[in-house]
Design a protein around this motif. Structure first.
Motif, PDB file in Angstrom:
ATOM      1  N   GLN A  70     -35.101 -59.592 -65.393  1.00  0.00           N
ATOM      2  CA  GLN A  70     -34.307 -60.406 -66.297  1.00  0.00           C
ATOM      3  C   GLN A  70     -35.102 -61.352 -66.899  1.00  0.00           C
ATOM      4  OE1 GLN A  70     -31.282 -60.458 -67.655  1.00  0.00           O
ATOM      5  NE2 GLN A  70     -31.589 -62.469 -68.845  1.00  0.00           N
ATOM      6  N   LYS A  71     -36.216 -61.977 -66.079  1.00  0.00           N
ATOM      7  CA  LYS A  71     -37.199 -63.012 -66.429  1.00  0.00           C
ATOM      8  C   LYS A  71     -38.116 -62.286 -67.422  1.00  0.00           C
ATOM      9  CE  LYS A  71     -37.265 -66.123 -62.692  1.00  0.00           C
ATOM     10  NZ  LYS A  71     -37.876 -66.750 -61.512  1.00  0.00           N
ATOM     11  N   PHE A  72     -38.582 -60.984 -67.114  1.00  0.00           N
ATOM     12  CA  PHE A  72     -39.282 -60.425 -68.087  1.00  0.00           C
ATOM     13  C   PHE A  72     -38.566 -59.856 -69.435  1.00  0.00           C
ATOM     14  CE2 PHE A  72     -41.618 -57.075 -70.252  1.00  0.00           C
ATOM     15  CZ  PHE A  72     -42.948 -57.303 -69.963  1.00  0.00           C
ATOM     16  N   ASN A  73     -37.537 -59.403 -69.275  1.00  0.00           N
ATOM     17  CA  ASN A  73     -36.905 -58.982 -70.505  1.00  0.00           C
ATOM     18  C   ASN A  73     -36.523 -60.144 -71.533  1.00  0.00           C
ATOM     19  OD1 ASN A  73     -37.244 -56.330 -69.805  1.00  0.00           O
ATOM     20  ND2 ASN A  73     -35.232 -55.931 -69.163  1.00  0.00           N
ATOM     21  N   ASP A 102     -49.466 -61.777 -74.889  1.00  0.00           N
ATOM     22  CA  ASP A 102     -49.173 -63.077 -75.389  1.00  0.00           C
ATOM     23  C   ASP A 102     -48.156 -63.682 -75.513  1.00  0.00           C
ATOM     24  OD1 ASP A 102     -51.998 -62.543 -76.420  1.00  0.00           O
ATOM     25  OD2 ASP A 102     -51.510 -62.048 -78.340  1.00  0.00           O
ATOM     26  N   VAL A 103     -46.886 -63.160 -75.848  1.00  0.00           N
ATOM     27  CA  VAL A 103     -45.553 -63.501 -75.435  1.00  0.00           C
ATOM     28  C   VAL A 103     -45.334 -64.080 -74.354  1.00  0.00           C
ATOM     29  CG1 VAL A 103     -43.187 -63.214 -75.714  1.00  0.00           C
ATOM     30  CG2 VAL A 103     -44.704 -62.208 -77.731  1.00  0.00           C
ATOM     31  N   TRP A 104     -45.797 -63.253 -73.372  1.00  0.00           N
ATOM     32  CA  TRP A 104     -45.543 -63.579 -71.720  1.00  0.00           C
ATOM     33  C   TRP A 104     -46.252 -65.019 -71.506  1.00  0.00           C
ATOM     34  CZ3 TRP A 104     -42.481 -62.506 -67.780  1.00  0.00           C
ATOM     35  CH2 TRP A 104     -43.033 -63.208 -66.361  1.00  0.00           C
ATOM     36  N   GLU A 106     -47.041 -67.348 -73.655  1.00  0.00           N
ATOM     37  CA  GLU A 106     -46.463 -68.456 -74.339  1.00  0.00           C
ATOM     38  C   GLU A 106     -45.595 -69.182 -73.422  1.00  0.00           C
ATOM     39  OE1 GLU A 106     -45.200 -67.283 -77.934  1.00  0.00           O
ATOM     40  OE2 GLU A 106     -47.138 -66.692 -78.981  1.00  0.00           O
ATOM     41  N   LYS A 107     -44.603 -68.237 -72.540  1.00  0.00           N
ATOM     42  CA  LYS A 107     -43.548 -68.816 -71.951  1.00  0.00           C
ATOM     43  C   LYS A 107     -43.924 -69.091 -70.418  1.00  0.00           C
ATOM     44  CE  LYS A 107     -38.865 -68.075 -70.753  1.00  0.00           C
ATOM     45  NZ  LYS A 107     -37.539 -67.304 -71.045  1.00  0.00           N
ATOM     46  N   TYR A 108     -44.994 -68.294 -69.824  1.00  0.00           N
ATOM     47  CA  TYR A 108     -45.174 -68.453 -68.427  1.00  0.00           C
ATOM     48  C   TYR A 108     -46.717 -68.837 -67.987  1.00  0.00           C
ATOM     49  CZ  TYR A 108     -40.795 -66.551 -67.569  1.00  0.00           C
ATOM     50  OH  TYR A 108     -39.397 -66.266 -67.346  1.00  0.00           O
ATOM     51  N   GLY A 109     -47.274 -69.145 -69.082  1.00  0.00           N
ATOM     52  CA  GLY A 109     -48.717 -69.661 -69.110  1.00  0.00           C
ATOM     53  C   GLY A 109     -49.759 -68.739 -68.245  1.00  0.00           C
ATOM     54  N   THR A 110     -50.217 -69.189 -67.066  1.00  0.00           N
ATOM     55  CA  THR A 110     -51.300 -68.605 -66.462  1.00  0.00           C
ATOM     56  C   THR A 110     -50.430 -67.462 -65.284  1.00  0.00           C
ATOM     57  OG1 THR A 110     -51.675 -70.479 -64.760  1.00  0.00           O
ATOM     58  CG2 THR A 110     -53.046 -70.100 -66.844  1.00  0.00           C
ATOM     59  N   PHE A 111     -49.441 -67.766 -65.151  1.00  0.00           N
ATOM     60  CA  PHE A 111     -48.655 -66.926 -63.964  1.00  0.00           C
ATOM     61  C   PHE A 111     -48.869 -65.626 -64.357  1.00  0.00           C
ATOM     62  CE2 PHE A 111     -44.513 -65.210 -62.378  1.00  0.00           C
ATOM     63  CZ  PHE A 111     -45.058 -64.873 -61.022  1.00  0.00           C
ATOM     64  N   PRO A 112     -49.360 -64.432 -63.987  1.00  0.00           N
ATOM     65  CA  PRO A 112     -49.603 -63.157 -64.021  1.00  0.00           C
ATOM     66  C   PRO A 112     -48.294 -62.278 -64.205  1.00  0.00           C
ATOM     67  CG  PRO A 112     -50.619 -63.422 -62.197  1.00  0.00           C
ATOM     68  CD  PRO A 112     -50.114 -64.762 -62.418  1.00  0.00           C
ATOM     69  N   GLU A 241     -40.389 -48.314 -61.969  1.00  0.00           N
ATOM     70  CA  GLU A 241     -41.824 -48.840 -61.769  1.00  0.00           C
ATOM     71  C   GLU A 241     -41.783 -50.179 -62.831  1.00  0.00           C
ATOM     72  OE1 GLU A 241     -44.768 -46.217 -63.825  1.00  0.00           O
ATOM     73  OE2 GLU A 241     -43.219 -46.155 -65.816  1.00  0.00           O
ATOM     74  N   LYS A 242     -42.981 -50.842 -62.520  1.00  0.00           N
ATOM     75  CA  LYS A 242     -43.196 -51.976 -63.570  1.00  0.00           C
ATOM     76  C   LYS A 242     -44.533 -51.396 -64.128  1.00  0.00           C
ATOM     77  CE  LYS A 242     -43.085 -56.309 -64.805  1.00  0.00           C
ATOM     78  NZ  LYS A 242     -44.313 -56.761 -65.671  1.00  0.00           N
ATOM     79  N   VAL A 243     -44.620 -51.390 -65.159  1.00  0.00           N
ATOM     80  CA  VAL A 243     -45.702 -50.621 -65.932  1.00  0.00           C
ATOM     81  C   VAL A 243     -47.186 -51.427 -65.659  1.00  0.00           C
ATOM     82  CG1 VAL A 243     -46.784 -49.938 -68.053  1.00  0.00           C
ATOM     83  CG2 VAL A 243     -44.424 -49.383 -67.678  1.00  0.00           C
ATOM     84  N   ALA A 244     -46.968 -52.492 -65.625  1.00  0.00           N
ATOM     85  CA  ALA A 244     -48.351 -53.672 -65.747  1.00  0.00           C
ATOM     86  C   ALA A 244     -47.484 -54.975 -65.442  1.00  0.00           C
ATOM     87  CB  ALA A 244     -49.062 -53.287 -66.714  1.00  0.00           C
ATOM     88  N   PHE A 245     -48.217 -55.899 -65.173  1.00  0.00           N
ATOM     89  CA  PHE A 245     -48.317 -57.411 -65.053  1.00  0.00           C
ATOM     90  C   PHE A 245     -47.456 -57.747 -66.052  1.00  0.00           C
ATOM     91  CE2 PHE A 245     -51.776 -57.693 -61.807  1.00  0.00           C
ATOM     92  CZ  PHE A 245     -51.210 -58.504 -60.771  1.00  0.00           C
ATOM     93  N   GLN A 246     -47.967 -57.661 -67.467  1.00  0.00           N
ATOM     94  CA  GLN A 246     -47.168 -58.222 -68.525  1.00  0.00           C
ATOM     95  C   GLN A 246     -46.758 -57.060 -69.469  1.00  0.00           C
ATOM     96  OE1 GLN A 246     -50.607 -60.543 -69.157  1.00  0.00           O
ATOM     97  NE2 GLN A 246     -50.123 -61.568 -67.431  1.00  0.00           N
ATOM     98  N   GLU A 247     -46.308 -55.984 -68.699  1.00  0.00           N
ATOM     99  CA  GLU A 247     -45.751 -54.828 -69.575  1.00  0.00           C
ATOM    100  C   GLU A 247     -44.298 -54.466 -68.672  1.00  0.00           C
ATOM    101  OE1 GLU A 247     -47.991 -51.716 -71.115  1.00  0.00           O
ATOM    102  OE2 GLU A 247     -49.923 -52.975 -70.582  1.00  0.00           O
TER     103      GLU A 247
END
Length: 302
Positions: A70-73, A102-104, A106-112, A241-247
């Motif tokens: 939910q947080k990612f989507n 970039d969008v991630w 903007e919302k979560y800063g340096t948290f990967p 799966e989770k494709v990647a940290f910010q995918e």
């Protein structure tokens, strides 16, 4: 020096088209299309929740997983995500990975965020046991982003100690060979030395993509570069799966394990033209049934 293992959870690496030595008959065609969902709708979320519950995954682990989904989507453009299940070519994306990162940020800063390893370990942790306190090399140089997330969000492992994560994902030293049976035996023996074992359950399996990195002739290692959870049913093989940290997160539906193998090999086997072994895929602690190597693409221009 090769840094493939760190980046493999952040990019899809193209490999090729037909089989060359495999555990399934050559009459099975190479995967041309996938059916997948990014878990952005209630129907696919309920489907996966039911599959996980049926497999015996705890309520805490399921709840934690869907909180992360939910947080990612909610952080990214809905146009980048599927509506229910959609079909695509195995390597096609609906989004630009850099724009999504970039969008991630903007919302979560340096948290990967959460990657494939943290996600799979969070879901599958009850089916992994680690006994003893085996000493093995730290993995700070390859798992530093994983550790950054776990330092910020230690609850991502749903109560498991970091020892379980490290025992599974810390690189394994290996020999300078392209012989996959040798590498398979090496990782099996090292996991045993670390006290790592799996609880056998046909309803849920850990699917690990193992990469061979060669830093020099005398410095070779094996690492799980990508990982997910397989949920077989009577009529399909599901893979989350989770494709990647910010995918995105993905729930994929395949007809059989060979299709799952093709999907992962198309993305992660980049051994062509290198002195490393082909990527291989493990089902818990063994070679995955249906795994096969895909043939190197040929140059049509000769």
């Amino acid at each position: 020096m090769k840094f493939r293992t760190f980046f493999v959870c952040t990019a899809a690496l193209f490999c090729g088209a037909f089989l060359a030595g495999c555990s399934k008959p050559p009459s099975l065609p190479v995967l041309q299309q996938i059916e997948y969902s990014n878990l952005a709708d209630a129907d696919t979320q309920n489907l996966l929740s039911d599959l996980l519950q049926n497999a015996g995954v705890s309520d805490l682990r399921i709840q934690t997983f869907f909180e992360h989904v939910q947080k990612f989507n909610s952080a990214v453009d809905p146009a980048w995500l599927t509506t229910g299940f959609e079909t695509a070519k195995p390597l096609d994306l609906k989004y630009d990975p850099y724009s999504m990162q970039d969008v991630w940020a903007e919302k979560y800063g340096t948290f990967p965020g959460w990657n494939c390893r943290i996600t799979a370990c969070g879901l599958f942790g009850d089916f992994i046991t680690v006994t003893g306190e085996a000493d093995f090399d730290a993995a700070e140089d390859t798992l530093f982003m994983d550790y950054e997330t776990l330092d910020t969000d230690p609850e991502a492992l749903c109560g498991d100690k970091r020892q379980k994560f490290d025992a599974l994902f810390a690189p394994v030293k290996t020999t300078n060979t392209t012989d996959i049976p040798t590498h398979l035996k090496t990782i099996q023996q090292e996991w045993k030395r670390r006290g790592l074992s799996f609880v056998a359950d046909d309803k849920i399996r850990l699917i690990s993509v193992v990469l061979h990195d060669q830093f020099s002739e005398t410095d070779n290692s094996l690492m799980i570069g990508h990982v997910g959870v397989m949920l077989p049913t009577s009529d399909a093989v599901y893979f989350v799966e989770k494709v990647a940290f910010q995918e995105p997160y993905r729930l994929l539906k395949f007809k059989n394990r060979t299709e799952l193998s093709d999907y992962l090999m198309l993305k992660y086997d980049n051994s062509w033209g290198q002195d490393t072994a082909h990527t291989f895929i493990m089902d818990n602690a063994n070679l995955m049934d249906g795994w096969r190597i895909l043939e190197e693409p040929t140059d049509s221009n000769g």
